[in-house]
Design an enzyme around this catalytic site. Structure first.
Site, mmCIF file in Angstrom:
data_model
loop_
_atom_site.group_PDB
_atom_site.id
_atom_site.type_symbol
_atom_site.label_atom_id
_atom_site.label_comp_id
_atom_site.label_asym_id
_atom_site.label_seq_id
_atom_site.Cartn_x
_atom_site.Cartn_y
_atom_site.Cartn_z
ATOM 1 N N LYS A 113 41.183 44.613 89.237
ATOM 2 C CA LYS A 113 41.108 45.026 90.629
ATOM 3 C C LYS A 113 42.501 45.247 91.221
ATOM 4 C CE LYS A 113 40.973 41.769 93.349
ATOM 5 N NZ LYS A 113 40.855 40.684 94.325
ATOM 6 N N THR A 114 43.364 44.283 90.995
ATOM 7 C CA THR A 114 44.719 44.403 91.516
ATOM 8 C C THR A 114 45.429 45.596 90.880
ATOM 9 O OG1 THR A 114 44.795 42.020 91.762
ATOM 10 C CG2 THR A 114 46.886 43.172 91.848
ATOM 11 N N ASP A 152 41.610 44.638 100.446
ATOM 12 C CA ASP A 152 41.350 43.800 99.278
ATOM 13 C C ASP A 152 40.473 42.605 99.690
ATOM 14 O OD1 ASP A 152 41.489 42.898 96.726
ATOM 15 O OD2 ASP A 152 43.500 42.045 96.885
ATOM 16 N N GLU A 153 39.794 41.994 98.746
ATOM 17 C CA GLU A 153 38.983 40.800 99.010
ATOM 18 C C GLU A 153 38.017 41.025 100.174
ATOM 19 O OE1 GLU A 153 39.306 38.520 96.859
ATOM 20 O OE2 GLU A 153 41.403 38.243 96.244
ATOM 21 N N GLN A 197 32.422 36.305 94.558
ATOM 22 C CA GLN A 197 33.601 35.475 94.787
ATOM 23 C C GLN A 197 33.833 35.213 96.267
ATOM 24 O OE1 GLN A 197 37.133 36.165 92.236
ATOM 25 N NE2 GLN A 197 35.971 37.879 91.401
ATOM 26 N N ARG A 213 39.186 31.986 86.386
ATOM 27 C CA ARG A 213 40.656 32.107 86.395
ATOM 28 C C ARG A 213 41.229 31.959 84.994
ATOM 29 N NH1 ARG A 213 40.851 34.980 90.012
ATOM 30 N NH2 ARG A 213 38.598 34.884 89.767
#
Length: 660
Positions: free
Chosen positions: A33-34, A226-227, A257, A594
């Site tokens: 995503k980043t 984002d997010e 998330q 993670r």
DNA sequence: TATAGCCGATTTTTT
DNA sequence: ATCGGCTATA
């Protein structure tokens, strides 16, 4: 030239090259995503879009800086000039400029949470709701602010918030409504804005002033968020307004998330996006580049049991790996010792400390581990939990700076006055009344000054201050000198606190305006442990301890997750509420995803913290804290996907230095 | 009216 | 264990 086709998978490429119109990118954990956002920034700039026409809204400022830095590395320095930051910092920037339009001076103060609570208390007092019979269960200041904040962030009235989340306070609906009204007026009169106000007034500004809306929307022609799963209603409205001229918006998120509903975030924003932006295209990123298959098998299974979600199953080409491990440790200390032991082994195998993290649900979960790590000389950085700027002595100093910046800030005046010797509640009240309500400012009656030398001293310093002309570093120096004796008078452990003041001075020294310093202390406060490590230059060679919330978006070679027990993860406070439990599940999911290569979950068999926790965990006796988290029990996940170990005592006492 | 000292309630996560 | 808030005392 960047070869986008080669460096991105088809879904990512589509997200990068689709620049016009609304897009919703559903990005599973570890799906790049980043990377996609970084390449998209570079792509836009390369195509000739001016960097300051791009707006990248992220969850932390650190995240946006990191992304822009990576984009700059990919393409060139122009990418660093892209406008980026959090919704709150963006709102702050805009509001400083247009404050007048919404009836605020541009030197408004951003109040942190505890100042906001104090303000609520003052209002409560003024309304005569101060001294309630304890048996009546009137909410305390923290709960009051929570209710008010929830109602603002979810755009609901007090009544529904109470009914849904605080039924125990329902009988006080009228009183709480009055406090909310009073609190709004109070902040306005004192030029204060709390975190929510930044969003509220930005929305108001965009909504009511169409020339401003047109100008900003024209300025930011390409918007990325984002997010998105962790935005609330207000933020979604702001995005809608900002994009009003062009609809060029890409929001990126993962409903699985979403972990900030306690702050009013609602992952339904994601689901509603295609309704709000008609004709939005949905792009799914499902290939995981982070974790090994055994880790994904476990996390997929946990999230499969979630109630509501976009169906997606992550897959990886990363291939085989070790099964996640579950360790039942004898007690908390054995849990810590196991982690230490394992870390030493990993380091021995050539894993860098910075590639290892220990995650947990609540800040205090790492207390025992921190001691154990320190005993072995293993350097670590802790993120989340109690914050540096929340410490009383730091707040004391900041109160002086805030007064200098906004003399009408009654909350901070009150704090400063209460620190003075011989001044208590009554006198402080009289003085702020003179200064602020009667608008005398620093022209305080001679008699009062004579009687209270501490006050006279502070007034002297403030008279000499012209905020525009003073660097925060120089300003703080004078205040520290003044504060020295007061620190000693107030805190027995002043020698432990004094070094923090120097840290604060050093930070202040990096800023060129008082306003930017105070803004950052409110919106992006430094982490305590990071400061301390910074002093010792240990940044590069330290492992990470972090709350799950603060670990969002990050990844490590090896991840330990401690206290995977009922009552801790999920937290006992969530147990009454089905939705809250679902959020705990997502937290577990975020934590476990993670991990790149090793995932190790632990739980103590005997839990001494339960002894004091059970007192206020309602019907949950201490025993629940010793049960394996439900997220591992469902469908025998534990047995099917994990290797189980038991750990007693008897660890070798190997020192860290022996290993490296 | 200020302050020390005691009692009891409280603890998730963060912009 | 810590914090906020209340009471008794100076």
């Amino acid at each position: 030239m960047i070869n986008y086709k080669k460096e991105l998978n088809p879904a990512q490429l589509k997200a990068v090259e689709s620049t016009e119109g609304p897009y919703l990118v559903i990005a599973g954990a570890g799906s790049g995503k980043t990377r996609t956002l970084v390449y998209r920034v570079a792509y836009l700039v390369e195509k000739g879009v001016k960097p300051d026409h791009i707006l990248l809204l992220t969850f932390t400022r650190k995240a946006s800086q990191e992304m822009l830095r990576r984009a700059a590395k990919l393409l060139d320095d122009r990418c660093e000039r892209v406008a980026g930051g959090t919704f709150h910092s963006f709102a702050n920037m805009v509001l400083r400029k247009y404050a007048k339009l919404i009836g605020f001076p541009s030197n408004f103060t951003i109040t942190d949470e505890s100042d906001a609570e104090d303000a609520v208390n003052i209002v409560r007092e003024k309304l005569g709701l101060g001294h309630m019979d304890r048996s009546k269960h009137f909410p305390r200041k923290g709960a009051l602010l929570d209710v008010i904040s929830k109602s603002v962030n979810k755009s609901q009235d007090i009544g529904s918030v109470l009914a849904l989340e605080y039924p125990q306070f329902s009988e006080w609906e009228e009183e709480i409504k009055r406090i909310k009204e009073g609190y709004i007026k109070y902040k306005h009169a004192k030029s204060l804005m709390d975190y929510d106000d930044l969003l509220v007034f930005l929305k108001k500004l965009l909504h009511e002033h169409k020339e401003v809306r047109a100008r900003l929307s024209g300025q930011y022609k390409y918007i990325m968020v984002d997010e998105y799963q962790d935005t609330n209603k207000l933020q979604a409205d702001i995005v809608r307004l900002l994009a009003s001229e062009h609809d060029n918006v890409m929001v990126v998120g993962d409903d699985s998330q979403s972990i900030y509903s306690f702050r009013g975030a609602n992952f339904k924003n994601i689901i509603d996006f295609p309704k709000v932006f008609k004709g939005a295209t949905v792009i799914m990123l499902e290939e995981n580049y982070r974790s090994t298959q055994p880790i994904l098998d476990l996390t997929n299974e946990v999230i499969k049991n979630a109630d509501e979600k976009f169906e997606k199953t992550l897959f990886t080409n990363k291939g085989a790996g070790k099964a996640p491990i579950f360790v039942e440790a004898r007690d908390e200390n054995v849990q810590s010792k196991y982690v230490v032991q394992k870390v030493l082994e990993l380091v021995d195998d050539g894993v860098m400390l910075k590639d290892i993290a220990v995650l947990f649900r609540a800040g205090w979960h790492s207390n025992d581990l921190e001691i154990e790590l320190a005993n072995h000389g293993i350097p670590f950085l802790k993120y989340g939990g109690q914050r540096f700027v929340e410490a009383a002595h730091i707040k004391d100093i900041l109160s002086y700076l805030r007064i200098a910046h906004n003399p009408a800030d009654q909350v901070n005046w009150h704090r400063a006055l209460m620190l003075m010797r011989g001044i208590g509640e009554k006198t402080a009240g009289r003085i702020t009344e003179q200064m602020i309500d009667k608008k005398q400012g620093l022209d305080i009656d001679e008699g009062i000054l004579k009687k209270h030398p501490d006050l006279a001293d502070l007034v002297d310093i403030l008279r000499g201050v012209k905020p525009q002309e003073h660097l925060p570093g120089a300003l703080i120096k004078g205040f520290l000198e003044y504060y020295g004796p007061l620190l000693k008078a107030k805190y027995d452990d002043y020698h432990k606190r004094a070094p923090d003041l120097n840290s604060l001075e050093r930070i202040a020294g990096r800023y060129k305006s008082l306003e930017s310093f105070l803004t950052d202390m409110a919106l992006e406060p430094p982490e305590k442990s990071i400061l301390e490590a910074g002093l010792k230059g240990k940044h590069d060679h330290a492992m990470t301890l972090s709350t799950i919330h603060s670990a969002k978006g990050l990844e490590w070679h090896t991840v330990f997750l401690i206290y995977v027990a009922e009552g801790h993860l999920p937290s006992y406070q969530a147990m009454e509420d089905k939705d809250a439990i679902e959020e705990e599940r997502r937290l577990f999911y975020v934590a476990a995803t993670r991990a790149k290569d090793n995932l190790i979950l632990l739980k103590p068999a005997i839990d001494r913290s339960a002894r004091w926790m059970k007192n206020y965990s309602g019907g949950y006796a201490g025993s629940i804290f010793t049960e394996v988290s439900r997220f591992l029990q469902e469908g025998s996940i534990l047995e099917r996907f994990m290797e189980v170990e038991k750990a007693g005592g008897g660890f070798d006492d190997v020192e860290f230095e022996d290993v490296i």
